[in-house]
Design a protein around this motif. Structure first.
Motif, PDB file in Angstrom:
ATOM      1  N   VAL A  34       0.850  -1.190   0.000  1.00 15.18           N
ATOM      2  CA  VAL A  34       0.000   0.000   0.000  1.00 15.18           C
ATOM      3  C   VAL A  34       0.886   1.239   0.000  1.00 15.18           C
ATOM      4  CG1 VAL A  34      -1.884  -1.185   1.182  1.00 15.18           C
ATOM      5  CG2 VAL A  34      -0.138   0.000   2.528  1.00 15.18           C
ATOM      6  N   GLY A  35       0.267   2.388  -0.239  1.00 14.77           N
ATOM      7  CA  GLY A  35       1.040   3.633  -0.289  1.00 14.77           C
ATOM      8  C   GLY A  35       1.159   4.181  -1.695  1.00 14.77           C
ATOM      9  N   LEU A  36       0.090   4.032  -2.503  1.00 19.23           N
ATOM     10  CA  LEU A  36       0.020   4.536  -3.873  1.00 19.23           C
ATOM     11  C   LEU A  36       1.113   3.955  -4.768  1.00 19.23           C
ATOM     12  CD1 LEU A  36      -2.097   6.429  -5.063  1.00 19.23           C
ATOM     13  CD2 LEU A  36      -0.435   8.298  -4.938  1.00 19.23           C
ATOM     14  N   PRO A  37       1.224   2.619  -4.848  1.00 18.38           N
ATOM     15  CA  PRO A  37       2.225   2.021  -5.738  1.00 18.38           C
ATOM     16  C   PRO A  37       1.712   1.939  -7.178  1.00 18.38           C
ATOM     17  CG  PRO A  37       1.082   0.287  -4.565  1.00 18.38           C
ATOM     18  CD  PRO A  37       0.501   1.590  -4.066  1.00 18.38           C
ATOM     19  N   ARG A  63       0.687 -12.974   7.198  1.00 16.56           N
ATOM     20  CA  ARG A  63       0.170 -11.774   6.530  1.00 16.56           C
ATOM     21  C   ARG A  63       1.257 -10.699   6.523  1.00 16.56           C
ATOM     22  NH1 ARG A  63      -4.532  -9.905   4.805  1.00 16.56           N
ATOM     23  NH2 ARG A  63      -4.824  -7.645   4.664  1.00 16.56           N
ATOM     24  N   ILE A  64       1.690 -10.293   5.328  1.00 17.10           N
ATOM     25  CA  ILE A  64       2.741  -9.288   5.171  1.00 17.10           C
ATOM     26  C   ILE A  64       2.127  -8.022   4.578  1.00 17.10           C
ATOM     27  CG2 ILE A  64       4.954  -8.736   4.090  1.00 17.10           C
ATOM     28  CD1 ILE A  64       5.441 -11.743   3.805  1.00 17.10           C
ATOM     29  N   THR A  65       2.314  -6.928   5.277  1.00 20.15           N
ATOM     30  CA  THR A  65       1.826  -5.629   4.782  1.00 20.15           C
ATOM     31  C   THR A  65       3.024  -4.695   4.631  1.00 20.15           C
ATOM     32  OG1 THR A  65      -0.270  -5.922   5.953  1.00 20.15           O
ATOM     33  CG2 THR A  65       0.268  -3.705   5.180  1.00 20.15           C
ATOM     34  N   VAL A  66       3.179  -4.154   3.432  1.00 21.07           N
ATOM     35  CA  VAL A  66       4.266  -3.207   3.140  1.00 21.07           C
ATOM     36  C   VAL A  66       3.640  -1.855   2.852  1.00 21.07           C
ATOM     37  CG1 VAL A  66       6.177  -2.632   1.607  1.00 21.07           C
ATOM     38  CG2 VAL A  66       5.754  -5.022   2.219  1.00 21.07           C
ATOM     39  N   ASN A  67       4.008  -0.860   3.638  1.00 22.70           N
ATOM     40  CA  ASN A  67       3.513   0.503   3.436  1.00 22.70           C
ATOM     41  C   ASN A  67       4.646   1.372   2.923  1.00 22.70           C
ATOM     42  OD1 ASN A  67       1.772   2.801   3.597  1.00 22.70           O
ATOM     43  ND2 ASN A  67       2.822   3.383   5.482  1.00 22.70           N
ATOM     44  N   LEU A  68       4.388   2.107   1.848  1.00 24.05           N
ATOM     45  CA  LEU A  68       5.377   3.006   1.252  1.00 24.05           C
ATOM     46  C   LEU A  68       5.005   4.432   1.615  1.00 24.05           C
ATOM     47  CD1 LEU A  68       5.527   1.315  -2.282  1.00 24.05           C
ATOM     48  CD2 LEU A  68       6.910   0.797  -0.259  1.00 24.05           C
ATOM     49  N   ALA A  69       5.720   5.007   2.553  1.00 19.20           N
ATOM     50  CA  ALA A  69       5.409   6.348   3.036  1.00 19.20           C
ATOM     51  C   ALA A  69       6.371   7.381   2.430  1.00 19.20           C
ATOM     52  CB  ALA A  69       5.507   6.374   4.563  1.00 19.20           C
ATOM     53  N   LEU A  73       2.379  10.110  -2.204  1.00 17.54           N
ATOM     54  CA  LEU A  73       3.335  10.219  -3.311  1.00 17.54           C
ATOM     55  C   LEU A  73       3.294   8.935  -4.132  1.00 17.54           C
ATOM     56  CD1 LEU A  73       5.769  11.694  -4.676  1.00 17.54           C
ATOM     57  CD2 LEU A  73       7.236  10.427  -3.089  1.00 17.54           C
ATOM     58  N   ARG A  74       3.013   9.048  -5.422  1.00 15.89           N
ATOM     59  CA  ARG A  74       2.952   7.865  -6.277  1.00 15.89           C
ATOM     60  C   ARG A  74       4.358   7.321  -6.512  1.00 15.89           C
ATOM     61  NH1 ARG A  74      -0.841   5.398  -9.142  1.00 15.89           N
ATOM     62  NH2 ARG A  74      -0.268   4.191 -10.989  1.00 15.89           N
ATOM     63  N   LYS A  75       4.513   6.012  -6.346  1.00 13.01           N
ATOM     64  CA  LYS A  75       5.816   5.364  -6.498  1.00 13.01           C
ATOM     65  C   LYS A  75       5.867   4.621  -7.834  1.00 13.01           C
ATOM     66  CE  LYS A  75       5.427   6.174  -1.977  1.00 13.01           C
ATOM     67  NZ  LYS A  75       4.170   6.631  -1.336  1.00 13.01           N
ATOM     68  N   LEU A 348      -3.430  14.599 -15.940  1.00 14.39           N
ATOM     69  CA  LEU A 348      -4.375  14.234 -14.895  1.00 14.39           C
ATOM     70  C   LEU A 348      -3.664  13.794 -13.612  1.00 14.39           C
ATOM     71  CD1 LEU A 348      -7.342  13.709 -14.084  1.00 14.39           C
ATOM     72  CD2 LEU A 348      -7.107  11.404 -15.024  1.00 14.39           C
ATOM     73  N   ARG A 349      -2.535  13.090 -13.768  1.00 11.13           N
ATOM     74  CA  ARG A 349      -1.834  12.545 -12.609  1.00 11.13           C
ATOM     75  C   ARG A 349      -0.980  13.564 -11.871  1.00 11.13           C
ATOM     76  NH1 ARG A 349       1.451   7.558 -14.410  1.00 11.13           N
ATOM     77  NH2 ARG A 349       2.276   7.990 -12.347  1.00 11.13           N
ATOM     78  N   GLY A 350      -0.785  14.729 -12.455  1.00  7.93           N
ATOM     79  CA  GLY A 350       0.028  15.736 -11.790  1.00  7.93           C
ATOM     80  C   GLY A 350       0.772  16.582 -12.803  1.00  7.93           C
ATOM     81  N   SER A 351       1.791  17.274 -12.341  1.00  6.28           N
ATOM     82  CA  SER A 351       2.574  18.146 -13.221  1.00  6.28           C
ATOM     83  C   SER A 351       4.058  17.937 -12.967  1.00  6.28           C
ATOM     84  CB  SER A 351       2.208  19.620 -13.013  1.00  6.28           C
ATOM     85  OG  SER A 351       2.523  20.036 -11.690  1.00  6.28           O
ATOM     86  N   MET A 352       4.850  18.258 -13.976  1.00  9.82           N
ATOM     87  CA  MET A 352       6.293  18.070 -13.898  1.00  9.82           C
ATOM     88  C   MET A 352       6.958  19.234 -14.625  1.00  9.82           C
ATOM     89  SD  MET A 352       8.072  15.477 -12.586  1.00  9.82           S
ATOM     90  CE  MET A 352       7.063  14.047 -12.931  1.00  9.82           C
ATOM     91  N   GLU A 353       7.985  19.821 -14.007  1.00  8.81           N
ATOM     92  CA  GLU A 353       8.691  20.930 -14.646  1.00  8.81           C
ATOM     93  C   GLU A 353      10.063  20.465 -15.101  1.00  8.81           C
ATOM     94  OE1 GLU A 353       8.452  25.112 -13.168  1.00  8.81           O
ATOM     95  OE2 GLU A 353      10.623  24.869 -12.883  1.00  8.81           O
TER      96      GLU A 353
END
Length: 524
Positions: A34-37, A63-69, A73-75, A348-353
């Motif tokens: 989890v964490g927007l992968p 049960r294994i839970t991996v959180n991306l903090a 922030l999309r990974k 749609l997903r965001g912006s990049m400069e």
């Protein structure tokens, strides 16, 4: 049991620290991330599971839970394979979780537990260097960081030479996951030696300046463009040498400065286009997209907001051959980034400069058949066809070309003429010397073409004769305010090449003659 380690995720030309939190608890066997992968990160479950089993570890049937903090922030990409695997091993008790505060992990895992190289390592290393500086100076007040200033960046062997382009950061590597576990247990030391690319620092140009016959005026205009970083448009019949001149132009550009080199290398690394390992890019990029290019391929975008040809030409040259054949949407999309020297891609997903400090060299025929104005050939186009062909280049876009020159067809005598001419290396030395004058003036790697309006007013001062000449020509040709500034900047470059501190009338007069299409009111 709970454990956490640190990884990195790349977004454009920046990288973010990701805290990989792993919790193993009782329950039905499951493996959730989890964490927007993104999709590639979700697929890490299968790669990590196989890598652990094939490295000799018992994968936990819990049960294994991996959180991306941070979770907002999309990974993207496969760089989080390694920190996820290390986090699971730490939660299993195979390694001491306390070591995690001194390491940042990044890399893709094969099914047999071998570390594979990933794009964007240089971007990660630069971001970690900045973070290390903040930690050492105790100016970082963020509460979400769980590492200390003695960071060790652990990456695949194929990326080690690239990461060590940032010497302030301690980077190490291992070949396999089992070797990394032994190192973290204190049973052995890092021993991978980076393999650097040993190719020449500055490759010879494909087309040498001395290979081009005639075209003295075009060569002069190209040298001015190379010196001041100006945009240039060449108009001439087929076979007059426009493409050859553009390719030779790449050979007279000065090498990148250290700051520019790091930025270009970082950009190509993030895009996965870096051809050399352990060596900064020192030659300025030369991009030549086909005229069928789409807006996305030229500007950038797509699902992952990747840079386009314009961005990949940063600090270099974007060559647009057969300019009117590009779609109107592509040409008009170039207007703002050429003026602002940067582009913001918003989807749609965001912006990049991205930066777009680029010189545009373009070439076009004078009409559809290509022979309008050629003294030796008859043009078969009607005035309406000529006007329609040239009107594909809008006035605002044309305004952004500092130099507009005509490249005539060479006669037989000019082709056969034998005389000694300068080669690319000799011209490049002169260009570098004149660029250094600009760098001293602006106290940076800025060129005359990048001057702001205020700097143009301060640096490009004309005497009374020059003001009189410019006023006369300006009112006659109805120049825009943008064209006014660009004429002065080109005149400043010509004065620099002449070794003059002030812009003289002859410098301004030469600058004015490089506005060929402006003098043709109706493009006909």
């Amino acid at each position: 049991m709970f454990a956490s380690v640190c990884g990195m995720s790349v977004e454009g030309l920046s990288a973010h620290l990701v805290r990989v939190e792993v919790d193993i608890c009782s329950g039905l066997p499951a493996f959730d991330i989890v964490g927007l992968p993104a999709v590639a990160v979700k697929e890490a479950k299968d790669r990590v599971r196989s890598a652990l089993k094939n490295s000799g570890f018992q994968f936990p049937l819990q049960r294994i839970t991996v959180n991306l903090a941070p979770a907002d922030l999309r990974k993207e990409g496969s760089s989080l394979d390694l920190p996820i695997a290390v986090g699971i091993l730490a939660a299993m008790g195979e390694i001491d979780p306390a070591f995690a505060a001194s390491y940042v992990f990044a890399g893709e895992l094969s099914l047999e537990g071998i570390l594979r190289p990933i794009p964007g390592i240089l971007t990660m290393a630069v971001s970690l260097r900045q973070l290390k500086t903040e930690l050492s100076e105790q100016v970082n007040t963020r509460q979400d960081l769980f590492i200390n200033e003695n960071i060790v960046f652990v990456i695949p062997p194929g990326n080690l030479a690239e990461a060590r382009l940032v010497p302030e950061l301690h980077s190490e590597s291992t070949v396999t996951l089992i070797e990394l576990v032994k190192i973290l247990r204190g049973e052995q030391q890092f021993n991978v030696v980076p393999v650097s690319d040993l190719s020449s620092e500055y490759d010879k140009p494909i087309v040498d300046w001395a290979d081009i016959r005639g075209q003295t005026q075009a060569k002069r205009a190209l040298e001015i463009a190379a010196t001041g970083g100006h945009n240039l448009l060449m108009v001439g019949p087929p076979g007059s040498g426009k493409t050859l001149l553009a390719r030779a132009f790449a050979g007279i550009l000065p090498p990148l400065t250290t700051e520019e080199s790091l930025e270009v290398t970082q950009l190509y690394s993030s895009a996965g286009l870096l051809q050399t390992q352990g060596r900064l890019v020192t030659q300025r990029p030369f991009r030549s997209p086909h005229h069928t290019a789409t807006v996305t391929s030229m500007i950038g975008g797509g699902q992952k907001l990747r840079p386009g040809e314009l961005v990949l030409a940063n600090h270099g040259v974007l060559f647009l051959d057969e300019l009117p054949e590009f779609s109107r949407e592509v040409l008009e999309a170039l207007r703002q980034p050429l003026e602002d020297r940067k582009i913001t891609i918003t989807r749609l997903r965001g912006s990049m400069e991205y930066p777009t400090r680029v010189s545009v060299i373009a070439a076009m025929n004078p009409c559809h058949c290509g022979y309008f104005g050629d003294l030796g050939r008859v043009c078969t186009c009607t005035p309406l066809q000529i006007n329609n062909y040239r009107s594909k280049i809008s006035g605002p876009l044309l305004d952004r070309f500092d130099l507009q020159i005509e490249v005539p067809r060479l006669s037989y005598a000019e082709l056969k003429e034998e005389r000694k001419v300068e080669n690319s290396e000799q011209v490049r030395e002169r260009v570098v010397a004149n660029r250094q004058k600009q760098w001293r003036r602006f106290k940076s790697s800025k060129t005359n073409a990048e001057m702001t309006g205020r700097e143009t007013k301060e640096v490009c001062i004309l005497d009374s004769a020059g003001e009189s000449l410019l006023k006369q020509v300006f009112d006659k040709n109805l120049y825009s305010a943008r064209a006014y500034d660009r004429i002065l900047r080109v005149a400043r470059t010509i004065a620099d090449m002449a070794g003059s501190e002030v812009i003289k009338v002859e410098h301004l007069a030469e600058s004015l003659q490089y506005r060929a299409l402006d003098r043709q009111a109706n493009f006909g």
